[in-house]
Design a protein around this motif. Structure first.
Motif, PDB file in Angstrom:
ATOM      1  N   ALA A 164      41.993  86.516  44.181  1.00 53.21           N
ATOM      2  CA  ALA A 164      42.927  86.141  43.126  1.00 53.21           C
ATOM      3  C   ALA A 164      42.241  86.436  41.804  1.00 53.21           C
ATOM      4  CB  ALA A 164      43.285  84.666  43.228  1.00 53.21           C
TER       5      ALA A 164
ATOM      6  N   GLU B 104      48.360  87.309  33.314  1.00 53.41           N
ATOM      7  CA  GLU B 104      48.851  87.614  34.649  1.00 53.41           C
ATOM      8  C   GLU B 104      47.873  87.124  35.698  1.00 53.41           C
ATOM      9  OE1 GLU B 104      49.071  91.776  35.652  1.00 53.41           O
ATOM     10  OE2 GLU B 104      51.034  91.468  36.567  1.00 53.41           O
ATOM     11  N   LEU B 105      48.410  86.609  36.785  1.00 58.02           N
ATOM     12  CA  LEU B 105      47.619  86.268  37.958  1.00 58.02           C
ATOM     13  C   LEU B 105      47.991  87.240  39.060  1.00 58.02           C
ATOM     14  CD1 LEU B 105      45.869  84.349  39.709  1.00 58.02           C
ATOM     15  CD2 LEU B 105      47.956  83.065  40.164  1.00 58.02           C
ATOM     16  N   THR B 106      46.999  87.871  39.635  1.00 56.66           N
ATOM     17  CA  THR B 106      47.235  88.888  40.650  1.00 56.66           C
ATOM     18  C   THR B 106      46.488  88.524  41.915  1.00 56.66           C
ATOM     19  OG1 THR B 106      47.452  90.607  38.981  1.00 56.66           O
ATOM     20  CG2 THR B 106      46.891  91.328  41.201  1.00 56.66           C
TER      21      THR B 106
ATOM     22  N   GLU C  78      47.034  95.644  44.431  1.00 58.17           N
ATOM     23  CA  GLU C  78      47.824  94.440  44.150  1.00 58.17           C
ATOM     24  C   GLU C  78      48.833  94.185  45.255  1.00 58.17           C
ATOM     25  OE1 GLU C  78      49.655  94.240  40.374  1.00 58.17           O
ATOM     26  OE2 GLU C  78      47.796  94.564  39.260  1.00 58.17           O
TER      27      GLU C  78
ATOM     28  N   GLU D 139      53.343  86.152  36.231  1.00 58.76           N
ATOM     29  CA  GLU D 139      52.935  86.036  34.836  1.00 58.76           C
ATOM     30  C   GLU D 139      52.499  84.610  34.547  1.00 58.76           C
ATOM     31  OE1 GLU D 139      55.719  87.417  32.010  1.00 58.76           O
ATOM     32  OE2 GLU D 139      55.897  89.422  32.902  1.00 58.76           O
TER      33      GLU D 139
ATOM     34  N   SER E  34      51.865  89.325  42.228  1.00 59.65           N
ATOM     35  CA  SER E  34      51.412  88.932  40.898  1.00 59.65           C
ATOM     36  C   SER E  34      52.481  88.066  40.247  1.00 59.65           C
ATOM     37  CB  SER E  34      51.115  90.159  40.039  1.00 59.65           C
ATOM     38  OG  SER E  34      52.312  90.793  39.672  1.00 59.65           O
TER      39      SER E  34
ATOM     40  N   GLY F 256      45.239  90.448  45.342  1.00 60.76           N
ATOM     41  CA  GLY F 256      45.143  91.781  45.899  1.00 60.76           C
ATOM     42  C   GLY F 256      43.909  91.921  46.747  1.00 60.76           C
TER      43      GLY F 256
END
Lengths: 1033, 93
Positions: A630, A636-638, A390, A395, A393, A640
């Motif tokens: 993505a 949650e959007l992450t 990650e 929310e 990120s 990484g």
């Protein structure tokens, strides 16, 4: 209770034992061939480096690997001899890409003492004969005839009984060997013998040399024009021939590997036990040797084999660390080294201990191994599946879709991330400070859910909603054009490429109709289609609403779909998204069980992603986060990066010292290891032994306890005791004094982790080495020398605790391995196999309940269930024994019955219960209990206990696979898997070879059909059943 | 040292000329396809299935020595027997 076991390799052997270079695949090819105990790898040297060609399983442990050129041949042949005295000669057929067996045989003798210093296999440089030293006092000859064919082998008596090395000399009119041996006064000498083929005997050779360096251990034959031999000792290197004797002193070192550099034999690379590589040069004038010179070049992994490749590149194979590709530079670097390490190749061997932990708390075990030795010791974290690193990120709840867009057609990076919700669409973008912030694309409709987005040609973007398709300028962000859905209709599914937007229907799929039958539930049976090319092959992937994925080979010119396969990727609807990683196409399947689909060696593979549930995903290759993804998960959007796409992911933590035991403690979030550090720089070898505490996320050393001089850490566990809420590390040690054959003293140390430090709470001296510790009934069970001892944790008057002996059990040679279950104790003995003890609470006594009367020299034990116990022994076999509680007599009940036997071909150091994969309650294989094992060659394997019905089915499959997949070199799978030690050889029983069974998936369709017909089971069913087994590891 | 280094042998000068090394601080694992022979040439010609000669090494040694002993013997002379044809006179009644 199940006695039927499935043994499969999760991680192949990585210890490199042999390597050689030659023209094997073609006269114009230069090949590197590597042996890793039971496998050989064939590589081709190319402008891009080492080009991997083939991984070849060998049904045997390789003792000898030599390339040679028979008379009149343009290509080299490969000679392989195994530790069980089989040999074969392989030739490469470049037209078919096949290994052809030119010769094979069994050169074992009924009478003979296997040689103490290991087998020797050598080939006369003029290809007149092969020489083998397999038994003390015997030298076996396999002659060649003048056409290069082998003839019947014979033995010659060899007077020298303690042979250290034998090599053929170059340039002799008759085949001549040089023998390095030790006499009964421990002096070392070399002697030469001619092999008189007609008389089948030795004739005294041209020269000999007495009283060499007492550490002389290695012979290097020197090719013409110089000829002769180099004798490598610990303090001296000698060149010796009929005409010359030259010696030079060297820095004390143990040389284990060498590689010749020049065809004329003037330069050699030597690797010693500290990883120093030196160049040895024979100084000569007019073909006369005038001296020797040695120059240190630099540090590598500790070499077990060195092969000069080409153009100053060298392969360093290692048994104790990673193997390496190095370059020899003309100028030293800042540290004075001429060696540049360009590539490292994973070696997990030797795995001397490991533990299974869930470090990221994702419900899946990771194996943390003590790997390597000496300076190359390390910990390795081995994890199934792909990790996400990650980077950022935020929310966000209720994400329904995500797409990445560029700000212009020519921009190589993505700028916008479009995130869709039920009734709105939001845009995130990278700003000039490389931060993700919310922004707007005015031409987009942001008050509704977006169904699809894509970049379009001419600096344009496309947004599809349920009611319209919008074309937007990517530079001005204004709406350029819009198409409206006709009244009463709405768009449900859309996709696009740079120039078109399409929606499609397929009325039926070949063979898929039947899968639509059944009760329709609430979830819609959607089909999401994705066509993509992997390694130049086009596939059609169909994600069903029930979590299944169909894949077809797609003929892009005719539209024909063939080779249908179906796999389960979860239980929820799947969304598919293509992305690129390291210039390779991958597909991310987002669901409750996210998976990456990729192709390796023209085969589709599935690797789970270590995330619980991913609803949506898209590639997001931004300048700030290159090659990122993505990912939308719950709430949650992450963003990484993704780990390398491999089935097993290995992270290496170099320690610079040798970790020998490891344990994890969840409560303190730490690992503890027993390790030793070598200090060769301090004149003579000295060792320091430690107990070290490591953070379980960063693996940093956070605390260290130094053991006494000569005190070795032998075992470590984390445990708690009755009436004490604390959790402790308990360490068992041994004082290994030079004058003692077996330790007579050890300690049990009890540590608490307080403020990140190891605090010694208690210690208990023992009358022997503490080989093993177990938490047992709220007490501590110790294996001390030949005794099992139970200690209780007693509160003293002053408020401190101490270990107090309660009871014990004698009768072992050395109790090395102990496992417990309830009140039962299973002991693995040095020489006396497995015994079962029971602890009687009321009497405070430990008694023997049963034993296996075979004389197995154990290397690991584990309890499979209440009645079945698993053992590994030092002839590389696995076996299972069963408790016979219902026996009619005491004698019957007192005997553990052997119910399974199998030759693994690997020395197992540790068994642990656990699984490398997530255990999924709805999966068939999720219910199968598994044990993980680690071996000296770096193998990580899995043993699964199968129900009988499944075992019987797979046994038939294995039997048929043996007929279809032959052993390389004519070696027999049945013989290979037979249980074999010094005393007996018996057929394998109640164990299945998972490596062979899973190779079914590698067969072409016609071979699969052959087996399908023999078993009367469809290919689809067979593939499904075998594919499920591959999810065990 | 300069005279010892250099002049490294070259079979093909192009080998490794385009090598792009990966990060040497992390190990790589080469992915090789696994070879599963399904063809019939895993077995060699029957005369190339080699075993060790059955004769024990010690027995072979004894036979060789026995043959040596037989070779230098002289031919028996023709007149070994005495003229009277008997080793000693038989008593006749």
């Amino acid at each position: 209770m199940t006695i039927w076991n499935y043994v499969v390799t999760a991680h192949k052997p990585t210890n490199v034992t042999h390597s050689c270079v030659g023209n094997f695949t073609s006269p114009q090819d230069l090949n590197l061939i590597i042996a890793k105990c039971t496998r050989i790898e064939i590589h081709l040297l190319s402008p891009q480096g080492l080009q991997p060609m083939l991984d070849v399983p060998i049904y045997g442990r390789i003792a000898t690997l030599e390339l040679f050129r028979p008379h009149g041949e343009a290509q080299d042949y490969l000679f392989i001899a195994t530790e069980r005295y089989k040999f074969c000669v392989l030739q490469w057929d470049s037209e078919t890409g096949e290994l052809v067996t030119r010769a094979m045989g069994d050169v074992s003798d009924r009478i003979g003492r296997p040689t103490d210093n290991g087998q020797i296999g050598i080939i006369d440089p003029d290809c007149r004969l092969i020489g083998l030293h397999l038994y003390d006092g015997l030298f076996k000859v396999i002659p060649f005839d003048n056409k290069g064919q082998l003839k019947e082998a014979f033995n010659i008596r060899l007077e020298e009984l303690q042979v250290l090395d034998i090599k053929f000399l170059y340039g002799c009119s008759k085949p001549t060997i040089v023998v390095l041996y030790q006499d009964n006064k421990d002096a070392r000498h070399v002697k030469t013998y001619e092999v008189a083929l007609k008389d089948k005997d030795f004739v005294e050779g041209p020269w000999s040399q007495n009283n060499l360096d007492n550490g002389a251990d290695l012979l290097i034959p020197v090719p013409p024009p110089l000829c002769g031999v180099l004798i490598i000792g610990e303090e001296t290197i000698v060149y010796c021939s009929a005409n010359a004797f030259k010696a030079i002193p060297i820095r004390p070192s143990i040389t284990k590997a060498y590689g010749r550099v020049d065809p004329d034999g003037s330069r050699y690379l030597l690797g010693d036990h500290t990883g120093l590589v030196s160049l040895l040069v024979i100084i000569h004038e007019k073909e006369k040797v005038t001296g020797l010179k040695i120059e240190p070049l630099g540090e590598t992994s500790i070499a077990s084999t060195i092969s000069y490749l080409d153009n100053a590149f060298v392969y360093v194979g290692s048994s104790y660390g990673d193997s390496q590709l190095i370059k020899l530079n003309l100028q030293p670097d800042a540290k004075g080294s001429y060696v540049e390490v360009l590539e490292r190749y994973v070696n997990l061997g030797p795995i001397v201990d490991f533990c299974v932990v869930d470090l990221e708390r994702q419900g899946q075990g990771q194996v943390v191994t003590c790997s390597g030795a000496y300076k190359d010791g390390s910990l390795r974290v081995v994890r199934n599946g792909i990790g996400i690193n990650e980077q950022a990120s935020v929310e966000l709840q209720g994400i329904k879709g995500m797409w990445s867009l560029r700000s212009s057609t020519d921009d190589p990076f993505d700028t916008f991330l479009v995130v869709s919700f039920i009734s709105e669409t939001r845009i995130l973008a990278m700003n000039l400070e490389d931060e993700l912030e919310e922004t707007e694309i005015e031409g987009f409709c942001s008050q509704v859910q977006t169904l699809f987005c894509h970049d379009a040609v001419h600096n344009q973007l496309v947004q599809v909603t349920s009611s319209s398709v919008r074309l937007v300028s990517s530079t001005t962000r204004d709406l350029r054009n819009e198409w409206h859905a006709p009244s009463g209709y709405s768009v449900n599914v859309a996709t696009a490429n740079a120039t078109q937007t399409i929606s499609v229907r397929i009325f039926s799929l070949p063979g898929s109709e039947s899968h639509h039958k059944g009760t329709i539930r609430n979830n819609r049976r959607e089909i999401i289609l994705s066509s993509c090319a992997f390694e130049g092959i086009s596939y059609l992937l169909c994600a069903l609403g029930d979590g299944h994925l169909l894949n077809f080979m797609l003929n892009t010119s005719t539209g024909e779909l063939t080779d249908r396969k179906k796999v389960s990727l979860g239980t929820q609807p799947i969304t598919l998204r293509t992305f690129s990683s390291k210039n390779t196409t991958h597909v991310f399947a987002a669901s409750d069980r996210p998976t990456v689909i990729y192709s390796s060696n023209k085969k589709l593979l599935y690797s789970n992603v270590n995330l619980k549930e991913v609803s949506h995903m898209c590639p997001f290759n931004s300048a700030a986060f290159p090659d990122s993804l993505a990912i939308a998960k719950e709430g949650e959007l992450t963003i990484g990066t993704i780990d390398d796409i491999q089935k097993l992911h290995i992270r290496s933590i170099p320690l610079g010292e040798h970790a020998r035991r490891i344990c994890h403690q969840e409560q303190s979030r730490t690992f503890a290891i027993c390790s030793l550090k070598y200090n060769p720089a301090s004149g003579e070898d000295s060792e320091m032994h430690f107990v070290r505490l490591l953070d379980d996320q960063t693996f940093e050393f956070i605390s260290t306890y130094s053991l006494d001089t000569y005190e070795y850490g032998c075992f470590i566990i984390s445990c708690s005791f009755s009436d004490d809420n604390n959790v402790y590390y308990c360490v068992g040690t041994a004082y290994v004094l030079p004058e003692e054959m077996e330790p007579t003293k050890g300690r049990i140390l009890v540590f608490a982790v307080e403020d990140g430090k190891l605090q010694l709470i208690a210690e208990k001296e023992t009358k022997g080495a503490v080989y093993c510790l177990n938490a047992f009934n709220g007490k501590l069970l110790a294996a001390v020398g030949q005794k099992i001892q139970l200690y209780k944790w007693v509160l003293r008057d002053d408020g401190t605790h101490e270990l107090q002996s309660e009871c014990g059990h004698h009768g072992h040679i050395l109790a090395l391995y102990v496992q417990t279950r309830g009140d039962f104790i299973v002991v693995g003995d040095l020489m006396k196999s497995i015994s079962l003890l029971i602890y009687k609470h009321e009497e405070g006594a430990i008694e023997e309940r049963a034993r296996d009367y075979n004389a197995n020299w154990m290397s690991a034990v584990e309890i499979v269930d209440d009645d079945i116990y698993l053992g590994a022994e030092n002839s590389f076999n696995l076996f299972t024994v069963r408790k016979n509680s219902e026996g009619a007599t005491d004698e019957e009940r007192g005997r553990l019955e052997v119910v399974g036997e199998y030759h693994l071909g690997e020395f197992v150091n540790r068994f642990r219960h656990g699984s490398l994969v997530m255990r999924l309650p709805d999966s068939d294989v999720g219910q199968i209990p598994t044990v993980i094992f680690g071996t000296i060659n770096g193998v990580i394997g899995v043993i699964a206990s199968l129900p009988h019905e499944q075992y019987v089915f797979l046994e038939k499959l294995q039997s048929n696979l043996r007929k279809v997949i032959k052993g390389v070199g004519g070696l027999s799978h049945e013989q290979w898997r037979s249980f074999n030690n010094e005393k007996k050889t018996v057929e394998a029983r109640n164990f299945l070879d998972g490596d062979l069974i899973e190779s079914f998936l590698d067969l072409n369709r016609s071979k699969m059909d052959e087996i399908s017909k023999a078993l009367d089971v469809s290919v689809e069913e067979l593939c499904k059943r075998v594919e499920e087994l591959t999810r065990l590891h | 040292m300069d005279s010892l280094l250099g002049n490294w042998p070259s079979f093909d000068p192009h080998n490794f000329s385009q090598l792009r090394p990966s990060d040497p601080s992390s190990s790589s694992r080469m992915t090789l396809p696994t070879y599963h022979p399904t063809h019939s040439r895993t077995l060699p010609a029957p005369d190339q299935v080699i075993s060790t000669e059955a004769k024990n090494i010690l027995v072979r040694h004894i036979y060789q020595h026995a043959e040596e002993k037989l070779k230098p013997k002289r031919a028996a002379s023709d007149n070994l027997l005495p003229d009277h044809g008997c080793k000693q006179p038989r008593v006749s009644s």
